[in-house]
Design a protein around this motif. Structure first.
Motif, PDB file in Angstrom:
ATOM      1  N   VAL A 338       0.843  -1.197   0.000  1.00 25.74           N
ATOM      2  CA  VAL A 338       0.000   0.000   0.000  1.00 25.74           C
ATOM      3  C   VAL A 338       0.876   1.243   0.000  1.00 25.74           C
ATOM      4  O   VAL A 338       1.910   1.294   0.676  1.00 25.74           O
ATOM      5  N   GLU A 339       0.446   2.230  -0.747  1.00 28.60           N
ATOM      6  CA  GLU A 339       1.119   3.533  -0.753  1.00 28.60           C
ATOM      7  C   GLU A 339       0.061   4.613  -0.575  1.00 28.60           C
ATOM      8  O   GLU A 339      -0.955   4.611  -1.278  1.00 28.60           O
ATOM      9  N   PHE A 340       0.282   5.508   0.378  1.00 30.32           N
ATOM     10  CA  PHE A 340      -0.685   6.575   0.620  1.00 30.32           C
ATOM     11  C   PHE A 340      -0.446   7.743  -0.328  1.00 30.32           C
ATOM     12  O   PHE A 340       0.694   8.065  -0.674  1.00 30.32           O
ATOM     13  N   LEU A 341      -1.529   8.365  -0.741  1.00 33.21           N
ATOM     14  CA  LEU A 341      -1.484   9.478  -1.682  1.00 33.21           C
ATOM     15  C   LEU A 341      -1.753  10.798  -0.968  1.00 33.21           C
ATOM     16  O   LEU A 341      -2.129  10.823   0.208  1.00 33.21           O
ATOM     17  N   GLN A 342      -1.572  11.896  -1.688  1.00 36.20           N
ATOM     18  CA  GLN A 342      -1.819  13.242  -1.167  1.00 36.20           C
ATOM     19  C   GLN A 342      -1.023  13.516   0.109  1.00 36.20           C
ATOM     20  O   GLN A 342      -1.533  14.127   1.055  1.00 36.20           O
ATOM     21  N   GLU A 343       0.196  13.019   0.154  1.00 37.77           N
ATOM     22  CA  GLU A 343       1.075  13.229   1.311  1.00 37.77           C
ATOM     23  C   GLU A 343       0.422  12.766   2.603  1.00 37.77           C
ATOM     24  O   GLU A 343       0.617  13.351   3.671  1.00 37.77           O
ATOM     25  N   GLY A 344      -0.356  11.669   2.513  1.00 39.08           N
ATOM     26  CA  GLY A 344      -1.082  11.188   3.678  1.00 39.08           C
ATOM     27  C   GLY A 344      -0.324  10.197   4.529  1.00 39.08           C
ATOM     28  O   GLY A 344      -0.759   9.886   5.645  1.00 39.08           O
ATOM     29  N   GLU A 345       0.820   9.696   4.036  1.00 40.55           N
ATOM     30  CA  GLU A 345       1.509   8.622   4.758  1.00 40.55           C
ATOM     31  C   GLU A 345       2.001   9.065   6.131  1.00 40.55           C
ATOM     32  O   GLU A 345       1.775   8.378   7.128  1.00 40.55           O
ATOM     33  N   GLU A 346       2.672  10.186   6.197  1.00 38.43           N
ATOM     34  CA  GLU A 346       3.197  10.640   7.491  1.00 38.43           C
ATOM     35  C   GLU A 346       2.063  10.904   8.478  1.00 38.43           C
ATOM     36  O   GLU A 346       2.157  10.545   9.653  1.00 38.43           O
ATOM     37  N   ARG A 347       0.988  11.507   7.985  1.00 37.59           N
ATOM     38  CA  ARG A 347      -0.159  11.792   8.856  1.00 37.59           C
ATOM     39  C   ARG A 347      -0.775  10.494   9.370  1.00 37.59           C
ATOM     40  O   ARG A 347      -1.149  10.385  10.548  1.00 37.59           O
ATOM     41  N   PHE A 348      -0.880   9.487   8.502  1.00 35.28           N
ATOM     42  CA  PHE A 348      -1.464   8.206   8.907  1.00 35.28           C
ATOM     43  C   PHE A 348      -0.574   7.514   9.940  1.00 35.28           C
ATOM     44  O   PHE A 348      -1.061   7.025  10.968  1.00 35.28           O
ATOM     45  N   ARG A 349       0.707   7.468   9.680  1.00 31.51           N
ATOM     46  CA  ARG A 349       1.637   6.803  10.603  1.00 31.51           C
ATOM     47  C   ARG A 349       1.620   7.475  11.972  1.00 31.51           C
ATOM     48  O   ARG A 349       1.586   6.802  13.011  1.00 31.51           O
ATOM     49  N   GLU A 350       1.647   8.790  11.981  1.00 34.34           N
ATOM     50  CA  GLU A 350       1.630   9.520  13.250  1.00 34.34           C
ATOM     51  C   GLU A 350       0.335   9.263  14.011  1.00 34.34           C
ATOM     52  O   GLU A 350       0.347   9.117  15.238  1.00 34.34           O
ATOM     53  N   MET A 351      -0.775   9.208  13.290  1.00 35.79           N
ATOM     54  CA  MET A 351      -2.068   8.971  13.939  1.00 35.79           C
ATOM     55  C   MET A 351      -2.106   7.591  14.581  1.00 35.79           C
ATOM     56  O   MET A 351      -2.559   7.433  15.724  1.00 35.79           O
ATOM     57  N   ILE A 352      -1.627   6.562  13.863  1.00 34.79           N
ATOM     58  CA  ILE A 352      -1.636   5.200  14.399  1.00 34.79           C
ATOM     59  C   ILE A 352      -0.737   5.100  15.625  1.00 34.79           C
ATOM     60  O   ILE A 352      -1.125   4.556  16.676  1.00 34.79           O
ATOM     61  N   LEU A 353       0.475   5.628  15.531  1.00 34.32           N
ATOM     62  CA  LEU A 353       1.418   5.529  16.644  1.00 34.32           C
ATOM     63  C   LEU A 353       0.933   6.319  17.853  1.00 34.32           C
ATOM     64  O   LEU A 353       1.096   5.873  19.000  1.00 34.32           O
ATOM     65  N   LYS A 354       0.321   7.460  17.628  1.00 33.95           N
ATOM     66  CA  LYS A 354      -0.223   8.245  18.748  1.00 33.95           C
ATOM     67  C   LYS A 354      -1.374   7.510  19.412  1.00 33.95           C
ATOM     68  O   LYS A 354      -1.484   7.494  20.650  1.00 33.95           O
ATOM     69  N   HIS A 355      -2.228   6.896  18.612  1.00 37.10           N
ATOM     70  CA  HIS A 355      -3.350   6.146  19.186  1.00 37.10           C
ATOM     71  C   HIS A 355      -2.846   5.035  20.094  1.00 37.10           C
ATOM     72  O   HIS A 355      -3.339   4.878  21.229  1.00 37.10           O
ATOM     73  N   ILE A 356      -1.866   4.282  19.632  1.00 43.33           N
ATOM     74  CA  ILE A 356      -1.350   3.172  20.433  1.00 43.33           C
ATOM     75  C   ILE A 356      -0.650   3.692  21.690  1.00 43.33           C
ATOM     76  O   ILE A 356      -0.852   3.168  22.790  1.00 43.33           O
ATOM     77  N   HIS A 357       0.163   4.729  21.534  1.00 39.02           N
ATOM     78  CA  HIS A 357       0.863   5.308  22.691  1.00 39.02           C
ATOM     79  C   HIS A 357      -0.131   5.788  23.736  1.00 39.02           C
ATOM     80  O   HIS A 357       0.006   5.483  24.943  1.00 39.02           O
ATOM     81  N   ASP A 358      -1.150   6.512  23.303  1.00 41.77           N
ATOM     82  CA  ASP A 358      -2.133   7.034  24.257  1.00 41.77           C
ATOM     83  C   ASP A 358      -2.930   5.915  24.903  1.00 41.77           C
ATOM     84  O   ASP A 358      -3.238   5.971  26.103  1.00 41.77           O
ATOM     85  N   LYS A 359      -3.292   4.897  24.123  1.00 41.36           N
ATOM     86  CA  LYS A 359      -4.060   3.791  24.674  1.00 41.36           C
ATOM     87  C   LYS A 359      -3.253   3.041  25.721  1.00 41.36           C
ATOM     88  O   LYS A 359      -3.759   2.727  26.814  1.00 41.36           O
ATOM     89  N   LEU A 360      -1.998   2.746  25.431  1.00 41.17           N
ATOM     90  CA  LEU A 360      -1.168   2.025  26.398  1.00 41.17           C
ATOM     91  C   LEU A 360      -0.896   2.872  27.636  1.00 41.17           C
ATOM     92  O   LEU A 360      -0.850   2.348  28.769  1.00 41.17           O
ATOM     93  N   LYS A 361      -0.731   4.177  27.449  1.00 36.80           N
ATOM     94  CA  LYS A 361      -0.499   5.060  28.589  1.00 36.80           C
ATOM     95  C   LYS A 361      -1.718   5.084  29.504  1.00 36.80           C
ATOM     96  O   LYS A 361      -1.595   5.032  30.728  1.00 36.80           O
ATOM     97  N   ASN A 362      -2.916   5.130  28.905  1.00 36.72           N
ATOM     98  CA  ASN A 362      -4.140   5.127  29.718  1.00 36.72           C
ATOM     99  C   ASN A 362      -4.338   3.823  30.459  1.00 36.72           C
ATOM    100  O   ASN A 362      -4.877   3.793  31.572  1.00 36.72           O
ATOM    101  N   LEU A 363      -3.884   2.724  29.848  1.00 39.71           N
ATOM    102  CA  LEU A 363      -4.035   1.430  30.500  1.00 39.71           C
ATOM    103  C   LEU A 363      -3.140   1.307  31.740  1.00 39.71           C
ATOM    104  O   LEU A 363      -3.449   0.575  32.661  1.00 39.71           O
ATOM    105  N   LYS A 364      -2.022   2.042  31.730  1.00 39.34           N
ATOM    106  CA  LYS A 364      -1.087   1.964  32.860  1.00 39.34           C
ATOM    107  C   LYS A 364      -1.504   2.852  34.024  1.00 39.34           C
ATOM    108  O   LYS A 364      -1.020   2.668  35.136  1.00 39.34           O
ATOM    109  N   THR A 365      -2.385   3.835  33.742  1.00 35.53           N
ATOM    110  CA  THR A 365      -2.781   4.760  34.818  1.00 35.53           C
ATOM    111  C   THR A 365      -4.040   4.285  35.517  1.00 35.53           C
ATOM    112  O   THR A 365      -4.757   3.435  35.039  1.00 35.53           O
TER     113      THR A 365
END
Length: 365
Positions: A338-365
């Motif tokens: 898969v290749e993202f268009l309209q310069e969407g790849e960086e935005r998609f990657r950041e969104m996924i990684l932020k979601h996981i980071h925030d979810k794991l952080k909330n689980l620890k608190t």
């Protein structure tokens, strides 16, 4: 750029009845009468509203590539058309028959991740979470589970084919939708897949308008990027380049996927002497099918003729015990990413990684 979607108007009454059942089921989940279970790890669901052909496997593999170096990743699928039942955790002995062609493909490509199958997704997740502490997943990818509402994913990614947006479609059996289009509202992310990279800004705006997403929903566009020809049996076949095919070189294009058009168009960019032979999606090749393939291949006359198939079909063909030995040096597949268009790849990657980071952080608190 709106495409004509083939509908079967005579089946509209059946679609109406089907829609009543689906709407009642969704209402019972929305009202809390049917229970959706949450789990103690990030659960990312990759699914669609339509049946087949939107690119769930390559998008799931994109997520695997993004996450596997950062987290222990597991993929849970139903293992469509496998010949086993219940929960199965893939290992080095697994085949397409035991876990299904797509999970088998992912396990072969990413041997360091967990791949499991279970039609009961809740049970499958519980079994994965019951693994020893150093083995259990930190992130779970649910393949084709948008309608499996007994599990509440922490992030829902909904795919829709650019050539057949769900906004243009109808419910089964008149169209190809599994549920009404309002179900798209459950997704936090919508990806329009299989886009032509040459789409104009006006084309993107038209699709965005047709989908009419909420402000909270993120929209992305992706395309399929094909790799080089890959021998199914690398010890018995020479390396070949798709771009190195001669214009007069003959190839049998063999597919058993929902939408073979893009695959066939890619090969025909390099050689015009092709014959297509298509089977239904997830087709299990039997001796009669091998006979049909042999007849079609035998009609090709060039000395260097090839059989070129899809990556998903390769997973099934690899384990066919009665595959003719003379094919093994001529059988290749085209891997896809898969290749993202309209310069969407960086935005998609950041969104996924932020979601996981925030979810794991909330689980620890």
């Amino acid at each position: 750029m709106r495409n004509t979607v083939k509908l079967y108007r005579c089946l509209a009454p059946f679609s109406f009845l089907y829609g009543i059942g689906v709407r009642i089921r969704n209402f019972l989940f929305d009202a809390g009468i049917f229970r959706s279970e949450c789990f103690s790890l990030p659960v990312i669901c990759v699914g669609n509203l339509a049946v087949g052909g939107t690119g769930k496997t390559p998008h799931t593999e994109y997520l695997i590539r993004l996450l596997r170096g950062r987290y222990r990743v597991a993929v849970l699928s139903c293992g469509y058309k496998r010949k086993t039942s219940g929960f199965v955790l893939a290992d080095e002995t697994s085949t397409g028959e035991t876990i299904g062609d797509e999970p088998y493909q992912m396990k072969r490509k990413f041997s360091d991740i967990l791949v499991a199958v279970d039609a009961d997704r809740r049970r499958g997740i519980r079994r994965l979470l019951a693994l020893p502490e150093g083995e259990r997943p930190e992130v779970l990818l649910l393949d084709d589970a948008f309608q499996h509402r007994h599990v509440r994913a922490s992030l829902n990614i909904l795919l829709t084919d650019s050539h057949r947006l769900y906004a243009w479609d109808r419910l089964l059996p008149e169209g190809r939708l599994r549920e009404p289009t309002r179900g798209a509202g459950r997704a936090e992310v919508v990806i329009v897949t299989k886009c032509d990279p040459s789409l104009s800004p006006a084309d993107y705006r038209e699709m965005e308008k047709e989908l009419d997403l909420d402000k909270r929903q993120e929209l992305f566009f992706s395309t399929i990027r094909y790799g080089e020809l890959t021998p199914l049996f690398p010890d018995e076949a020479p390396s070949r380049s798709l771009r190195g095919l001669a214009p007069d070189e003959e190839a049998l294009l063999l597919s058993g996927i929902a939408s073979p058009r893009l695959f066939e168009e890619e090969v025909r960019r390099y050689t015009g002497r092709t014959v297509s032979l298509s089977f239904p999606d997830h087709h299990a090749f039997d001796r009669r099918d091998i006979g049909r393939i042999g007849e079609a291949f035998g009609r090709l006359s060039s000395p260097g003729k090839l059989i070129i198939t899809t990556e998903k079909d390769a997973a099934r063909l690899r384990d066919v015990s009665f595959l003719p030995m003379e094919w093994r040096s001529r059988l290749y597949y085209l891997p896809i990413e898969v290749e993202f268009l309209q310069e969407g790849e960086e935005r998609f990657r950041e969104m996924i990684l932020k979601h996981i980071h925030d979810k794991l952080k909330n689980l620890k608190t």
